[in-house]
Scaffold this active site. Structure first.
Site, PDB file in Angstrom:
ATOM      1  N   ARG A 107      -0.596  -9.767  10.738  1.00  0.00           N
ATOM      2  CA  ARG A 107       0.676  -9.170  11.159  1.00  0.00           C
ATOM      3  C   ARG A 107       1.822 -10.157  10.985  1.00  0.00           C
ATOM      4  O   ARG A 107       2.988  -9.793  10.982  1.00  0.00           O
ATOM      5  CB  ARG A 107       0.654  -8.745  12.636  1.00  0.00           C
ATOM      6  CG  ARG A 107      -0.320  -7.652  13.020  1.00  0.00           C
ATOM      7  CD  ARG A 107      -0.254  -6.483  12.122  1.00  0.00           C
ATOM      8  NE  ARG A 107      -1.269  -6.588  11.083  1.00  0.00           N
ATOM      9  CZ  ARG A 107      -1.268  -5.865   9.975  1.00  0.00           C
ATOM     10  NH1 ARG A 107      -0.312  -5.007   9.753  1.00  0.00           N
ATOM     11  NH2 ARG A 107      -2.216  -6.010   9.065  1.00  0.00           N
ATOM     12  N   GLN A 166      -9.793  -3.607   7.514  1.00  0.00           N
ATOM     13  CA  GLN A 166      -8.928  -3.192   8.614  1.00  0.00           C
ATOM     14  C   GLN A 166      -9.466  -1.961   9.326  1.00  0.00           C
ATOM     15  O   GLN A 166      -8.717  -1.216   9.963  1.00  0.00           O
ATOM     16  CB  GLN A 166      -7.508  -2.934   8.117  1.00  0.00           C
ATOM     17  CG  GLN A 166      -6.805  -4.193   7.646  1.00  0.00           C
ATOM     18  CD  GLN A 166      -5.333  -3.964   7.386  1.00  0.00           C
ATOM     19  OE1 GLN A 166      -4.561  -3.757   8.310  1.00  0.00           O
ATOM     20  NE2 GLN A 166      -4.950  -3.989   6.127  1.00  0.00           N
ATOM     21  N   ASP A 170      -4.262   8.209   2.813  1.00  0.00           N
ATOM     22  CA  ASP A 170      -3.878   6.888   3.298  1.00  0.00           C
ATOM     23  C   ASP A 170      -4.902   6.439   4.347  1.00  0.00           C
ATOM     24  O   ASP A 170      -5.533   7.272   4.987  1.00  0.00           O
ATOM     25  CB  ASP A 170      -2.484   7.007   3.935  1.00  0.00           C
ATOM     26  CG  ASP A 170      -1.866   5.662   4.235  1.00  0.00           C
ATOM     27  OD1 ASP A 170      -2.373   4.653   3.718  1.00  0.00           O
ATOM     28  OD2 ASP A 170      -0.868   5.631   4.980  1.00  0.00           O
ATOM     29  N   GLU A 171      -5.056   5.141   4.543  1.00  0.00           N
ATOM     30  CA  GLU A 171      -5.963   4.610   5.574  1.00  0.00           C
ATOM     31  C   GLU A 171      -7.334   5.283   5.510  1.00  0.00           C
ATOM     32  O   GLU A 171      -7.889   5.729   6.525  1.00  0.00           O
ATOM     33  CB  GLU A 171      -5.366   4.826   6.981  1.00  0.00           C
ATOM     34  CG  GLU A 171      -3.967   4.275   7.163  1.00  0.00           C
ATOM     35  CD  GLU A 171      -3.935   2.796   7.503  1.00  0.00           C
ATOM     36  OE1 GLU A 171      -4.956   2.121   7.285  1.00  0.00           O
ATOM     37  OE2 GLU A 171      -2.881   2.332   7.948  1.00  0.00           O
ATOM     38  N   LYS A 217       0.806  -1.207   0.000  1.00  0.00           N
ATOM     39  CA  LYS A 217       0.000   0.000   0.000  1.00  0.00           C
ATOM     40  C   LYS A 217       0.851   1.274   0.000  1.00  0.00           C
ATOM     41  O   LYS A 217       0.671   2.151  -0.845  1.00  0.00           O
ATOM     42  CB  LYS A 217      -0.898  -0.027   1.237  1.00  0.00           C
ATOM     43  CG  LYS A 217      -1.703   1.204   1.446  1.00  0.00           C
ATOM     44  CD  LYS A 217      -2.249   1.207   2.857  1.00  0.00           C
ATOM     45  CE  LYS A 217      -1.114   1.347   3.857  1.00  0.00           C
ATOM     46  NZ  LYS A 217      -1.580   1.767   5.183  1.00  0.00           N
ATOM     47  N   THR A 218       1.774   1.341   0.924  1.00  0.00           N
ATOM     48  CA  THR A 218       2.602   2.545   1.026  1.00  0.00           C
ATOM     49  C   THR A 218       3.444   2.720  -0.219  1.00  0.00           C
ATOM     50  O   THR A 218       3.655   3.838  -0.693  1.00  0.00           O
ATOM     51  CB  THR A 218       3.505   2.464   2.271  1.00  0.00           C
ATOM     52  OG1 THR A 218       2.691   2.137   3.393  1.00  0.00           O
ATOM     53  CG2 THR A 218       4.194   3.786   2.524  1.00  0.00           C
TER      54      THR A 218
END
Length: 750
Positions: free
Chosen positions: A611, A246, A215-216, A32-33
């Site tokens: 994670r 998420q 983002d997010e 994503k980043t």
DNA sequence: GGAGACTGCGTTTTT
DNA sequence: CGCAGTCTCC
């Protein structure tokens, strides 16, 4: 073009999307980043936008920094003109530049959560309202919720709300305005109001920011979405990246619905899904996919990997929380023997209270560990005291800070004197500082002396660097001497010294580049600051409020990472221990009564699972010490939602437990390879003392089988007391649960 | 004004 | 059980 090398087709599609609104559904570990930052670099490199035309928003300072670092590594450009930062940081920047239009003093102070609460408490007291009838925390929540949905007191109708609360909300805003302070939600709301009201300003920024990236996005609240829409206007494309699976911050106002709203309102043609996962092995992803598949309200997404299935998940059932911790210790030692670094191992839990038992076991075992989520640097009392002095130097009308330190360190100014001053201030319509002259007598003299101290520090500041000012302030205020004289004050004194370093470091960073959250002259309509030193001090204070600082030093040391699942979001580890998988705890019982509560808990579980890179260990305990009493929990339903073929069930040697046999319900163990448990001698004792009360010395532990002369065979379900008072509750089946004094009862262990 | 007892409370918390 | 916040008494 090397920028685009190694991107998978979906990533490439996202990065090179034309100038139109876009929604990127980015699964956990899907890069994503990378997509976000490559997109920015690509836009700039291809000349679609200049650095100054980019606005990129995140939620955390860490994510913002990460983004800047990556962009800088991709492009040889100056990121100075780019607006990359947190919602709050960028709002701060906007409001500093246009403080007059926003109706704020340029020196406005930012209230963090604690500051806001004390401000509200002061208000309640001044309004003579009973704290019982109006708990400050609830009022704080009420005010923040209202602001985050874009409403001020005037917008609220008395119906549904207590009119008094609305009045207090209005009074709170008035108090903040008078004192020149702004809380977190206010930063957003003020910005939204400013942009709504000032057409020219709005159009200026709409013209400027040709590309807006978020983002997010699943974590945005109503107000943040409005803010984005104002800046985008009708023409500028928003590139929204998020993952509805998420979304775990609904309790804080985040609205996943923003994703579908955005899709609808902007007529997003194509939702790009990033589903290839570069983090975890197949079994872990299978488990995550199957679990989240139980949620009904989803946009839909399925993670996959070409990394192979990897190891199976392992499931451990412990007799008690203490034994769960003891098991973790053993497993960690085992991993260490195989060359694992502690740093790559995380121990996750649903609630902070769970960490204590684990910490206890780790401490006794000598394994290094680090707990995330405590007080952060700028939130520490001593640091906040020092900052309060600095704020008073910057703005003497800051009543929050005045009240905080007027008598700290103690200088003989008691509550009565302060009350007197408050009355004088109210009568004269001034700040506390401004009312000092109106108070006579001994109290007046004390206040005058305090005022003199602040005045002298301010005068001295003109010829000093920021670090020198900070140092002089903590010395002459008496803070440093106070903590040095305290018997447990060494750490606090050290933190004060660290604050001087922080100030020096901050200035250095300012000089090398212009980071987010710093007022920048030169933006349209910016008013020049009063003096260089003032600007430095104000920036530093804003920085302290907006960035609470690292949780603690020693981040890079080889230590186990302990944190809540929430805190783990965005991180990854080779090995993850996911603990306390019990009904009532995870999913948490409080969430079950809320609409969508269970689905949010499941998303949380999904975050936890994803994670792990290589190994995921799940555990739960038959009994757990919670709120001072032992609770017997059933295995979490989430465990049963995972595909059996991905799990290996482990078992301790003695599995005959009360909860297992009598209460746990469908308890067949799935998976095949039962592990011959190799408890270290005394492991039960290790976990005791904490979780299960008096295990130590009694020779008994929870779950152990015993025989009584009269009641026959039983299972220990609870131990309490110690020495001659040691007692055990034992389930004797047909005879029921009996509590026996161990000094009296003759028990045979079986 | 400050140390020490007393009470009540107990998910998660990017800013 | 452990703590934070309040109360009480010196």
């Amino acid at each position: 073009m090397d920028l685009l090398d190694d991107l998978n087709p979906q990533q490439l599609a996202a990065v090179t999307l034309p100038d139109e609104p876009a929604l990127i559904l980015a699964g956990a570990g899907s890069g994503k980043t990378r997509v976000l930052t490559t997109r920015i670099a690509w836009l700039i490199q291809t000349g679609r936008v200049g650095p100054a035309g980019v606005l990129a928003v995140t939620f955390t300072n860490k994510a913002a920094r990460e983004m800047l670092t990556r962009i800088e590594s991709m492009l040889p450009i100056n990121t100075r003109g780019m607006w990359v930062g947190t919602f709050h940081g960028l709002c701060n920047r906007l409001l500093r530049a246009h403080h007059r239009d926003a109706g704020l003093p340029q020196t406005f102070q930012i209230l963090d959560v604690q500051d806001q609460l004390s401000s509200i408490k002061r208000l309640i007291k001044a309004a003579n309202v009973d704290e019982e009838r109006c708990p400050p925390r609830e009022l704080q929540f009420f005010i923040n919720s209202a602001k985050e949905s874009g409403r001020r007191a005037a917008d609220l109708s008395a119906g549904g709300h207590d009119r008094r609360w609305i009045e207090l909300f209005a009074a709170y805003d008035a108090q903040c305005q008078r004192e020149g302070s702004v809380d977190f939600a206010e930063l957003l709301l003020r910005s939204v109001e400013l942009l709504t009201r000032q057409q020219a300003l709005r159009e200026h920024y709409q013209e400027r920011f040709r590309h807006i990236l978020v983002d997010e996005f699943q974590d945005t609240n109503a107000l943040q979405y409005r803010w984005l829409k104002l800046l985008a206007g009708k023409t500028r494309p928003i590139f929204a990246v998020g993952d509805d699976d998420q979304s775990i911050y609904r309790f804080r106002g985040a609205n996943v619905g923003n994703m579908s709203d955005f899709q609808r309102e902007y007529d997003v043609r194509q939702v790009i899904k990033l589903e290839q996962n570069y983090r975890s092995h197949g079994n872990i992803l299978d488990a995550a996919n199957q679990l989240i598949g139980n949620n009904v309200r989803r946009m839909g997404k399925r993670l996959w990997t070409d990394a192979g299935p990897g190891e199976k998940l392992r499931l451990f059932e412990a007799g008690s929380d203490g034994l769960e911790a003891a098991w973790i210790v053993e497993e960690v030692r085992d991993l260490q023997r195989h060359g694992a670094r502690l740093l790559d191992i995380a121990i996750l839990y649903r609630a902070n209270a769970q960490s204590r038992v684990i910490e206890h076991a780790l401490f006794n075992s000598g394994l290094a560990y680090r707990v995330y989520g405590g007080l952060r640097f700028f939130e520490r009392a001593e640091v906040k005291h020092a900052l309060a002095y600095l704020r008073l130097i910057a703005n003497s009308d800051d009543d929050v800070s005045f009240a905080r330190v007027v008598n700290f360190p103690p200088r003989g100014i008691g509550a009565r004197s302060v009350e007197q001053l408050q009355q004088a201030a109210r009568a004269a319509g001034t700040s506390l500082f401004g009312a000092i002259a109106a108070v006579g007598g001994r109290a007046g003299a004390s206040f005058a002396q305090f005022s003199k101290l602040i005045g002298e520090l301010r005068a001295a500041a003109a010829g000093q660097s920021l670090a020198e000012l900070v140092e002089e302030t903590i010395e002459r205020s008496g803070l440093m001497a106070h903590y040095r004289g305290e018997k447990d004050g060494a750490d606090r004194a050290e933190n004060l010294a660290e604050l001087v370093n922080a100030a020096a470091g901050f200035v250095r960073e300012q000089e090398s580049d212009t980071g987010a959250g710093v007022p920048v002259a030169g933006d349209a309509g910016a008013q020049p600051s009063a003096s260089v030193h003032d600007a430095a001090l104000h920036s530093f204070l804003a920085h302290a409020a907006l960035e609470a600082g690292d949780n603690q030093a020693g981040a890079g040391q080889d230590a186990l990472q302990l944190m809540t699942v929430h805190a783990a979001k965005g991180l990854e580890f080779d090995t993850v221990f996911l603990t306390g998988l019990e009904e009532g705890l995870f999913p948490h019982e409080n969430s079950l009564s809320e609409a969508d509560g269970l689905e949010e808990e499941r998303r949380l579980m999904y975050v936890a699972i994803t994670r792990a890179r290589r190994r995921l260990n799940l555990s739960f305990a038959q009994s757990r010490m919670l709120h001072g009493q032992t609770r017997y929990g059933l295995r979490s339903r989430f465990v049963d939602e995972l595909p059996a073929k991905t799990i290996t069930a482990l078992t301790p040697r003695l599995r005959a437990g009360f909860a297992t046999a009598a209460e746990a319900g469908p308890y067949e163990t799935r998976g095949s390879a039962w592990r011959r448990s190799d408890w270290p001698a005394g492991a039960a004792g290790n976990g005791s003392g904490h979780g299960a009360g008096a295990e130590q010395g009694t020779g008994l532990r929870i779950g152990q089988g015993v025989r009584h002369a009269r009641f026959g065979d039983g299972v220990v379900v609870r131990l309490q007391g110690s020495g001659s008072d040691a007692r055990a509750q034992i389930n004797f089946g047909a005879f029921g649960v009996k509590e026996l004094l161990l000094a009296v009862a003759k028990l045979q262990t079986s």
